[in-house]
Enzyme design. Structure first.
Site, PDB file in Angstrom:
ATOM      1  N   HIS A  65      15.791 -13.218   0.658  1.00  0.00           N
ATOM      2  CA  HIS A  65      15.546 -14.071   1.464  1.00  0.00           C
ATOM      3  C   HIS A  65      16.483 -13.544   2.694  1.00  0.00           C
ATOM      4  O   HIS A  65      17.779 -12.703   2.568  1.00  0.00           O
ATOM      5  CB  HIS A  65      15.378 -15.402   1.380  1.00  0.00           C
ATOM      6  CG  HIS A  65      14.651 -16.460   0.749  1.00  0.00           C
ATOM      7  ND1 HIS A  65      14.081 -17.688   0.970  1.00  0.00           N
ATOM      8  CD2 HIS A  65      14.021 -15.783  -0.203  1.00  0.00           C
ATOM      9  CE1 HIS A  65      13.562 -17.787  -0.082  1.00  0.00           C
ATOM     10  NE2 HIS A  65      13.116 -16.766  -0.572  1.00  0.00           N
ATOM     11  N   GLU A  67      17.849 -14.818   5.765  1.00  0.00           N
ATOM     12  CA  GLU A  67      19.693 -15.415   5.287  1.00  0.00           C
ATOM     13  C   GLU A  67      20.524 -14.725   4.914  1.00  0.00           C
ATOM     14  O   GLU A  67      21.496 -14.384   5.318  1.00  0.00           O
ATOM     15  CB  GLU A  67      19.250 -17.229   5.387  1.00  0.00           C
ATOM     16  CG  GLU A  67      18.125 -17.475   6.296  1.00  0.00           C
ATOM     17  CD  GLU A  67      16.999 -18.349   6.135  1.00  0.00           C
ATOM     18  OE1 GLU A  67      16.154 -18.518   6.724  1.00  0.00           O
ATOM     19  OE2 GLU A  67      16.662 -16.802   4.981  1.00  0.00           O
ATOM     20  N   ALA A 168     -16.369  -1.925  12.348  1.00  0.00           N
ATOM     21  CA  ALA A 168     -16.444  -0.820  13.118  1.00  0.00           C
ATOM     22  C   ALA A 168     -18.008  -0.328  13.528  1.00  0.00           C
ATOM     23  O   ALA A 168     -18.754  -0.563  12.222  1.00  0.00           O
ATOM     24  CB  ALA A 168     -15.833   0.224  12.551  1.00  0.00           C
ATOM     25  N   TRP A 184     -18.319   8.295   9.543  1.00  0.00           N
ATOM     26  CA  TRP A 184     -16.833   7.548  11.089  1.00  0.00           C
ATOM     27  C   TRP A 184     -17.824   7.772  12.249  1.00  0.00           C
ATOM     28  O   TRP A 184     -18.262   8.638  12.365  1.00  0.00           O
ATOM     29  CB  TRP A 184     -16.245   8.279  11.407  1.00  0.00           C
ATOM     30  CG  TRP A 184     -15.029   9.095  10.011  1.00  0.00           C
ATOM     31  CD1 TRP A 184     -15.011  10.018   9.626  1.00  0.00           C
ATOM     32  CD2 TRP A 184     -14.159   8.197   9.201  1.00  0.00           C
ATOM     33  NE1 TRP A 184     -14.008  10.269   8.175  1.00  0.00           N
ATOM     34  CE2 TRP A 184     -13.659   9.177   7.729  1.00  0.00           C
ATOM     35  CE3 TRP A 184     -14.089   6.335   9.227  1.00  0.00           C
ATOM     36  CZ2 TRP A 184     -12.625   8.676   7.268  1.00  0.00           C
ATOM     37  CZ3 TRP A 184     -13.573   5.949   8.061  1.00  0.00           C
ATOM     38  CH2 TRP A 184     -12.730   7.453   6.790  1.00  0.00           C
ATOM     39  N   ARG A 198      -4.309  -3.369   8.412  1.00  0.00           N
ATOM     40  CA  ARG A 198      -3.780  -2.784   6.900  1.00  0.00           C
ATOM     41  C   ARG A 198      -2.943  -3.001   6.333  1.00  0.00           C
ATOM     42  O   ARG A 198      -1.870  -3.786   5.801  1.00  0.00           O
ATOM     43  CB  ARG A 198      -4.541  -1.439   6.080  1.00  0.00           C
ATOM     44  CG  ARG A 198      -6.284  -1.711   6.147  1.00  0.00           C
ATOM     45  CD  ARG A 198      -6.450  -0.288   5.610  1.00  0.00           C
ATOM     46  NE  ARG A 198      -8.242  -0.366   5.822  1.00  0.00           N
ATOM     47  CZ  ARG A 198      -8.544   0.693   5.195  1.00  0.00           C
ATOM     48  NH1 ARG A 198      -8.312   1.616   4.870  1.00  0.00           N
ATOM     49  NH2 ARG A 198      -9.569   1.419   5.329  1.00  0.00           N
ATOM     50  N   LEU A 218      -9.226   1.655   1.301  1.00  0.00           N
ATOM     51  CA  LEU A 218      -8.514   0.541   1.620  1.00  0.00           C
ATOM     52  C   LEU A 218      -6.751   1.128   1.250  1.00  0.00           C
ATOM     53  O   LEU A 218      -6.263  -0.061   0.662  1.00  0.00           O
ATOM     54  CB  LEU A 218      -9.499  -0.615   0.741  1.00  0.00           C
ATOM     55  CG  LEU A 218     -10.637  -1.102   0.606  1.00  0.00           C
ATOM     56  CD1 LEU A 218     -11.478  -1.271  -0.339  1.00  0.00           C
ATOM     57  CD2 LEU A 218     -11.391  -0.507   2.090  1.00  0.00           C
ATOM     58  N   GLY A 311     -19.160  -5.488   4.502  1.00  0.00           N
ATOM     59  CA  GLY A 311     -20.499  -4.871   5.468  1.00  0.00           C
ATOM     60  C   GLY A 311     -20.978  -6.404   5.933  1.00  0.00           C
ATOM     61  O   GLY A 311     -20.143  -7.251   5.879  1.00  0.00           O
TER      62      GLY A 311
END
Length: 381
Positions: A65, A67, A168, A184, A198, A218, A311
């Site tokens: 962690h 801390e 997009a 694209w 991402r 992806l 989609g």
């Protein structure tokens, strides 16, 4: 921003720089967003005599962690210092001892907290443990700190993740040209912005239609950046994901999960075996794979922040279910006309006029734009 009065207890005097140091801790915590699930990406800054002596974020994979890492950096200098933490220090014994106990043992004099932990194992216990040890505790409750940990809060309180969505489209709201020949729609700047999204989530979710049409990878493809903990997920009711697609071919290097149904596994039993042998994880759910089912399934696996990149069908399902927190709608200047594939179908006008919207701004990205819409989802923050 006005300070929120601290809770009853060993309250200390607030300093003008408290917000500044806590915002620094928030920026530190943001560095590991998407990499610490199922734990939150906490930021910690240790300050002594007005000087920063250590900084840390929750390590990738969720531990150590923040801390404990900062205390290790500071060593003996931590005694008498102030710890600025984005989330209330944990008070329970898990894989590691409680961070609240580590702060006490290190001789920290004061702790400033950005957000309270909603995990029932902590939920005020961390602050109480610190106060009982004579440490002064101040709670600033900064909105940015709560936003940093929203996905974690959603998981422990509601069993659902924070949901971002990416679309997009052309200027007239279409995702593909009539012949589906154009890979694209937006330019490189907009695509790189999408990769930064991402880079800050635990998982990317798409549908089988997108896999069959586009064969996406992806992954995060930014110069000098690796996101090895990012999970690629396909909603595939009938288990049609091809063995030769990129998500399957790269499953040994980057996690690939498929959410399917018992009927899908039964229909394609040998295919399911082949997928598993190639490193793909199959998550089998009963029913129609609704948006809520998909989201809850991911949360049950430890996912706290998911980016939906699907989609029209998948995008519409999540919007209708009011599970979307933020929509990033990338638009190019080109027109594809009525023959193009609509991105969101009947929800086009709803996206613009939805009563659930609570924020809206336009980001210029070279020749393209990104319309960022924040929604009031079905869940409280």
């Amino acid at each position: 921003m006005a300070h929120v009065a601290p809770r009853m207890g060993n309250a200390s005097t607030m300093h003008p720089t408290d917000t500044q140091f806590l915002h620094h801790a928030i920026r530190i915590g943001m560095r590991h967003l998407g990499r610490t699930w199922p734990n939150p990406s906490v930021g910690c800054v240790l300050v002594k005599d007005g000087q920063v002596i250590a900084t840390a974020a929750t390590a990738e994979t969720g531990r150590p962690h923040a801390e404990t890492q900062a205390l290790e950096q500071a060593g003996e200098r931590a005694r008498g210092a102030t710890a600025y933490v984005t989330l209330e220090p944990c008070a329970h014994h898990g894989v590691t001892p409680p961070c609240a106990r580590a702060l006490i043992a290190a001789g920290i004099a004061r702790v400033v907290i950005g957000a309270h932990d909603h995990d029932p194992r902590v939920a005020g216990k961390g602050s109480a443990m610190l106060r009982e040890a004579g440490i002064a505790v101040d709670d600033l409750e900064l909105p940015n700190a709560a936003a940093l940990h929203r996905g974690f809060f959603r998981r422990v309180r509601h069993g659902l993740p924070e949901v971002l969505m990416k679309l997009a489209t052309s200027a007239d709201g279409h995702m593909a040209d009539p012949a589906a020949q154009q890979r694209w729609i937006t330019g490189e700047t907009a695509r790189m912005h999408g990769h930064t999204l991402r880079n800050q989530v635990d998982a990317v979710l798409t549908g089988i239609g997108t896999v069959l049409a586009d064969d996406p990878l992806l992954t995060v493809r930014l110069p000098g950046v690796r996101h090895e903990r990012l999970v690629r997920v396909v909603a595939d009711r009938s288990l049609r994901t091809p063995l030769e697609c990129q998500l399957v071919r790269t499953a040994e290097q980057q996690a690939s999960w498929i959410i399917t149904t018992p009927e899908g596994v039964e229909r394609a039993a040998s295919h399911a075996t082949d997928l598993r042998e190639r490193g793909v994880k199959l998550l089998v759910l009963e029913g129609d794979l609704t948006a809520e089912q998909l989201a809850r399934c991911l949360t049950s696996e430890g996912i706290t922040r998911v980016l939906v990149e699907g989609g029209p069908k998948l995008s519409t399902a999540f919007l209708k279910a009011r599970l979307v927190d933020r929509l990033y709608w990338y638009r190019s200047t080109q027109l594809l006309g009525k023959a193009g594939q609509p991105a969101i179908g009947a929800l086009d006008s709803a996206l613009i006029n939805a009563a659930e919207r609570r924020g809206h701004r336009i980001l210029p990205l070279a020749a393209d734009t990104c319309e960022l819409i924040e929604y009031r989802s079905c869940l409280p923050d």
